[in-house]
Design a protein around this motif. Sequence first.
Motif, short mmCIF file in Angstrom:
data_model
loop_
_atom_site.label_atom_id
_atom_site.label_comp_id
_atom_site.label_asym_id
_atom_site.label_seq_id
_atom_site.Cartn_x
_atom_site.Cartn_y
_atom_site.Cartn_z
N ALA A 1 0.82 -1.21 0.00
CA ALA A 1 0.00 0.00 0.00
C ALA A 1 0.86 1.26 0.00
N ASP A 2 0.53 2.18 -0.89
CA ASP A 2 1.10 3.53 -0.85
C ASP A 2 0.16 4.44 -0.08
N VAL A 3 -1.13 4.08 -0.09
CA VAL A 3 -2.13 4.78 0.72
C VAL A 3 -3.11 3.73 1.25
N PHE A 4 -3.33 3.72 2.56
CA PHE A 4 -4.34 2.85 3.15
C PHE A 4 -5.67 3.61 3.17
N VAL A 5 -6.73 2.95 2.73
CA VAL A 5 -8.05 3.57 2.74
C VAL A 5 -8.97 2.74 3.62
N ILE A 6 -9.42 3.35 4.71
CA ILE A 6 -10.42 2.69 5.57
C ILE A 6 -11.78 3.18 5.07
N ASN A 7 -12.41 2.39 4.21
CA ASN A 7 -13.71 2.79 3.67
C ASN A 7 -14.82 2.33 4.62
N LYS A 8 -16.00 2.88 4.41
CA LYS A 8 -17.14 2.60 5.30
C LYS A 8 -16.77 2.95 6.74
N SER A 9 -16.09 4.09 6.89
CA SER A 9 -15.53 4.46 8.20
C SER A 9 -16.58 4.94 9.18
N ASP A 10 -17.86 4.95 8.76
CA ASP A 10 -18.91 5.25 9.73
C ASP A 10 -19.26 4.03 10.56
N ASN A 11 -18.64 2.90 10.23
CA ASN A 11 -18.82 1.69 11.03
C ASN A 11 -18.13 1.87 12.39
N PRO A 12 -18.76 1.49 13.50
CA PRO A 12 -18.18 1.69 14.83
C PRO A 12 -16.80 1.06 15.01
N SER A 13 -16.50 -0.01 14.27
CA SER A 13 -15.21 -0.67 14.46
C SER A 13 -14.11 -0.11 13.55
N ALA A 14 -14.38 1.01 12.89
CA ALA A 14 -13.39 1.60 11.98
C ALA A 14 -12.15 2.07 12.73
N HIS A 15 -12.35 2.60 13.93
CA HIS A 15 -11.20 3.10 14.71
C HIS A 15 -10.26 1.96 15.08
N ARG A 16 -10.84 0.80 15.40
CA ARG A 16 -10.00 -0.35 15.76
C ARG A 16 -9.17 -0.80 14.57
N LEU A 17 -9.78 -0.83 13.39
CA LEU A 17 -9.05 -1.22 12.18
C LEU A 17 -7.91 -0.24 11.91
N LYS A 18 -8.17 1.04 12.11
CA LYS A 18 -7.13 2.05 11.89
C LYS A 18 -5.96 1.83 12.85
N ARG A 19 -6.26 1.51 14.11
CA ARG A 19 -5.20 1.23 15.08
C ARG A 19 -4.38 0.01 14.67
N GLU A 20 -5.06 -1.03 14.16
CA GLU A 20 -4.37 -2.25 13.73
C GLU A 20 -3.41 -1.95 12.58
N VAL A 21 -3.87 -1.14 11.64
CA VAL A 21 -3.02 -0.78 10.50
C VAL A 21 -1.81 0.02 10.97
N LYS A 22 -2.04 0.99 11.86
CA LYS A 22 -0.94 1.80 12.39
C LYS A 22 0.09 0.93 13.09
N ALA A 23 -0.40 -0.02 13.90
CA ALA A 23 0.51 -0.91 14.64
C ALA A 23 1.35 -1.74 13.67
N ALA A 24 0.74 -2.23 12.62
CA ALA A 24 1.46 -3.04 11.63
C ALA A 24 2.50 -2.20 10.90
N MET A 25 2.18 -0.95 10.61
CA MET A 25 3.12 -0.06 9.92
C MET A 25 4.34 0.24 10.78
N GLU A 26 4.11 0.41 12.07
CA GLU A 26 5.21 0.72 12.97
C GLU A 26 6.22 -0.42 13.06
N LEU A 27 5.74 -1.64 12.85
CA LEU A 27 6.63 -2.80 12.88
C LEU A 27 7.54 -2.86 11.64
N SER A 28 7.10 -2.20 10.56
CA SER A 28 7.87 -2.31 9.31
C SER A 28 9.09 -1.40 9.30
N HIS A 29 9.09 -0.33 10.10
CA HIS A 29 10.23 0.59 10.21
C HIS A 29 10.77 1.02 8.85
#
Length: 304
Positions: free
Chosen positions: A183-211
């Motif tokens: 991914a060059d850009v991550f897109v969290i679509n349907k972000s009005d879903n209540p669990s969108a914030h959790r998915l965003k946190r998961e993506v951020k955590a995975a990115m931080e591991l890639s350094h």
Amino acid sequence: MTLTERFLQGDERALSRAISLIEAGSKDGERLLKKLRQQESKARVIGVTGSPGSGKSSLTDALIGVARAQNRKIAVLAIDPSSPFSGGAILGDRIRMMRWHQDEGVYIRSMATRGHLGGLAAASLQAISLLEAYGFDDIFVETVGVGQSEIDIVQVADSTLLVMSPGQGDGVQAFKAGIMEIADVFVINKSDNPSAHRLKREVKAAMELSHPEEGDWWPPIVSTIATKREGLEELWDAIGKHHDYLKESDKLIEQRKQRISFEISASVNNRIRQRLAVEEDKLIEAILSGEMSSAEAANTLFEK
């Protein structure tokens, strides 16, 4: 007037005919493509991939609206899984983009994968070159979203959007499949879903591991609701920034070379599949009777 002349004058029927010739494996199509590759491309090739149901078609449709508001000329190449019976494309939900049918600044074409394992056949890659030569500003390549098509798209697109949606286990699946790196850009679509914030946190955590190394592109995470046209301006801005980064770091030229390399590889795979279709029954019988090993059968194909 020749097909090439009509093509260069902006005749959309000539473009469609040229793509059809390429799909059919015509020598005329190959000769036309050779001439047209001499045209300088100004197009940005934007890959849109992600799991089925993440809203790729709706997002692409919405982005077309943003681009057309800026008077940009847009092409969409929708890569569809082939029917195992007819070999043709299964058009799926491309009907959503039909509102652009009357817009002369938008061209939409569905193409079949033709059994290519990665989802992007050689003809699809050559069609992108035709669309570049035609003079589009942006070319969206929307993949099937299954199998290895997500991995293939990074070798084709200048910028790859990985579309994810909350509540479908997209984060976990992406980590397992190893597609976070594309991914060059991550897109969290349907972000009005209540669990969108959790998915965003998961993506951020995975990115931080890639350094990523200092100076490298750090993929932004953009939240959108395509059906409500929310978050699109931010996403369009992120695509523009990534393209600027590619140009400034001289990586755009390398990306184009990588696409041609991938096109050659796809063409080789296609030739091998065609030869296998002719020889398959005879080789299977030889292997079953013990006359030949599978490795020897492969060598026979290469020799021929």
